[in-house]
Write a protein that holds these residues in place. Structure first.
Motif, PDB file in Angstrom:
ATOM      1  N   GLN A  60     -24.403 -41.944 -53.290  1.00 28.66           N
ATOM      2  CA  GLN A  60     -25.223 -40.933 -53.963  1.00 28.66           C
ATOM      3  C   GLN A  60     -25.219 -41.138 -55.483  1.00 28.66           C
ATOM      4  O   GLN A  60     -26.283 -41.074 -56.123  1.00 28.66           O
ATOM      5  CB  GLN A  60     -24.714 -39.528 -53.623  1.00 28.66           C
ATOM      6  CG  GLN A  60     -25.028 -39.070 -52.207  1.00 28.66           C
ATOM      7  CD  GLN A  60     -24.066 -39.654 -51.151  1.00 28.66           C
ATOM      8  OE1 GLN A  60     -23.157 -40.408 -51.465  1.00 28.66           O
ATOM      9  NE2 GLN A  60     -24.291 -39.285 -49.913  1.00 28.66           N
ATOM     10  N   THR A 116     -26.857 -42.013 -45.258  1.00 24.06           N
ATOM     11  CA  THR A 116     -27.475 -43.023 -46.119  1.00 24.06           C
ATOM     12  C   THR A 116     -28.978 -43.098 -45.878  1.00 24.06           C
ATOM     13  O   THR A 116     -29.770 -43.176 -46.825  1.00 24.06           O
ATOM     14  CB  THR A 116     -26.842 -44.409 -45.860  1.00 24.06           C
ATOM     15  OG1 THR A 116     -25.423 -44.314 -45.982  1.00 24.06           O
ATOM     16  CG2 THR A 116     -27.353 -45.444 -46.844  1.00 24.06           C
ATOM     17  N   GLU A 129     -20.530 -37.088 -49.311  1.00 21.19           N
ATOM     18  CA  GLU A 129     -20.946 -38.260 -50.072  1.00 21.19           C
ATOM     19  C   GLU A 129     -20.204 -39.470 -49.499  1.00 21.19           C
ATOM     20  O   GLU A 129     -19.090 -39.344 -48.978  1.00 21.19           O
ATOM     21  CB  GLU A 129     -20.654 -38.089 -51.560  1.00 21.19           C
ATOM     22  CG  GLU A 129     -21.513 -37.016 -52.210  1.00 21.19           C
ATOM     23  CD  GLU A 129     -21.514 -37.098 -53.723  1.00 21.19           C
ATOM     24  OE1 GLU A 129     -20.689 -37.837 -54.288  1.00 21.19           O
ATOM     25  OE2 GLU A 129     -22.346 -36.409 -54.343  1.00 21.19           O
ATOM     26  N   LYS A 183     -28.495 -42.357 -57.911  1.00 22.60           N
ATOM     27  CA  LYS A 183     -28.894 -41.567 -59.093  1.00 22.60           C
ATOM     28  C   LYS A 183     -28.830 -42.409 -60.362  1.00 22.60           C
ATOM     29  O   LYS A 183     -29.771 -42.413 -61.167  1.00 22.60           O
ATOM     30  CB  LYS A 183     -27.984 -40.344 -59.232  1.00 22.60           C
ATOM     31  CG  LYS A 183     -28.390 -39.423 -60.381  1.00 22.60           C
ATOM     32  CD  LYS A 183     -27.496 -38.207 -60.475  1.00 22.60           C
ATOM     33  CE  LYS A 183     -28.031 -37.187 -61.483  1.00 22.60           C
ATOM     34  NZ  LYS A 183     -28.447 -37.762 -62.767  1.00 22.60           N
ATOM     35  N   LEU A 217     -30.720 -40.157 -47.515  1.00 25.61           N
ATOM     36  CA  LEU A 217     -30.713 -40.305 -48.973  1.00 25.61           C
ATOM     37  C   LEU A 217     -31.777 -41.315 -49.419  1.00 25.61           C
ATOM     38  O   LEU A 217     -32.543 -41.051 -50.349  1.00 25.61           O
ATOM     39  CB  LEU A 217     -29.330 -40.762 -49.444  1.00 25.61           C
ATOM     40  CG  LEU A 217     -29.201 -41.034 -50.944  1.00 25.61           C
ATOM     41  CD1 LEU A 217     -29.275 -39.725 -51.732  1.00 25.61           C
ATOM     42  CD2 LEU A 217     -27.878 -41.762 -51.237  1.00 25.61           C
TER      43      LEU A 217
END
Length: 216
Positions: free
Chosen positions: A82, A203, A28, A86, A206
């Motif tokens: 991350q 990144t 992360e 979220k 993600l």
């Protein structure tokens, strides 16, 4: 603070150290270290004069926005990229279709830095592998055209092209990195760029996973 970002002397070693702290054990990306790495990259751009000001000024603005998030009341949600993605998606804090209610969301703000990081990564890699007489203007333009240019309006692309024409030679770039000899700079770039690349790739994946790469 913006002043400290602009005034401190650039150190490639500090940027290397900071990006090496960016990743947790499970890959992360810590936003605080990411932002600190960017502060160093801004110092790099500013140490070359006003050539990169059209990028560095925007980067400083984005750095300040992200710093407010991870230092704010919801800071725990902005510990990593991350956790930020979220939190903002779960709570509807991202403008997915048009820039409307949340023009300075964490996701959108970081995406702008993410795109610029790709440009710097490509440019620094060209500097690392080029010979002393290679034109930095060409290297920088190629890196820009492969990355940031596609996200900039025509007038900005035109201004960037003109700015790159007055870039100093490769030895000047190496001098402002404050490492030592050209060989030492090349070696340290060889250590730093894979770290920057890994942070970028994580990144990118993600954002692609959550369809955030084209946020307005």
């Amino acid at each position: 603070m913006a002043n400290s970002v602009e005034e401190q002397k650039f150190s490639l070693k500090e940027v290397l150290d900071t990006f090496s702290l960016c990743l947790s054990e499970n890959k992360e990306v810590y936003i605080e270290h990411y932002v600190e790495g960017w502060r160093g990259l801004v110092r790099f751009m500013n140490s070359l004069g006003s050539v990169f000001s059209f990028i560095s000024k925007d980067a400083v603005n984005k750095i300040e926005i992200l710093a407010k998030f991870f230092n704010g009341e919801n800071g725990t949600h902005y510990s990593t990229i991350q956790s930020m993605v979220k939190y903002e998606l779960d709570n509807g804090l991202v403008d997915l279709a048009k820039r409307d209610k949340y023009p300075e969301s964490g996701c959108r703000t970081l995406l702008r830095l993410h795109r610029a990081l790709r440009w710097l990564e490509l440019f620094l890699e060209r500097l690392r592998t080029s010979s002393e007489d290679c034109k930095t203007s060409v290297m920088c333009s190629e890196a820009y055209n492969e990355s940031l240019a596609q996200h900039h309006a025509w007038i900005i692309r035109k201004a960037a092209g003109m700015a790159f024409c007055v870039l100093p030679g490769r030895p000047t770039f190496f001098e402002v990195m404050n490492v030592g000899t050209s060989e030492q700079v090349v070696s340290m770039l060889g250590d730093a760029l894979p770290l920057i690349s890994e942070v970028y790739d994580i990144t990118e994946k993600l954002y692609a996973q959550h369809e955030l790469l084209q946020l307005p």
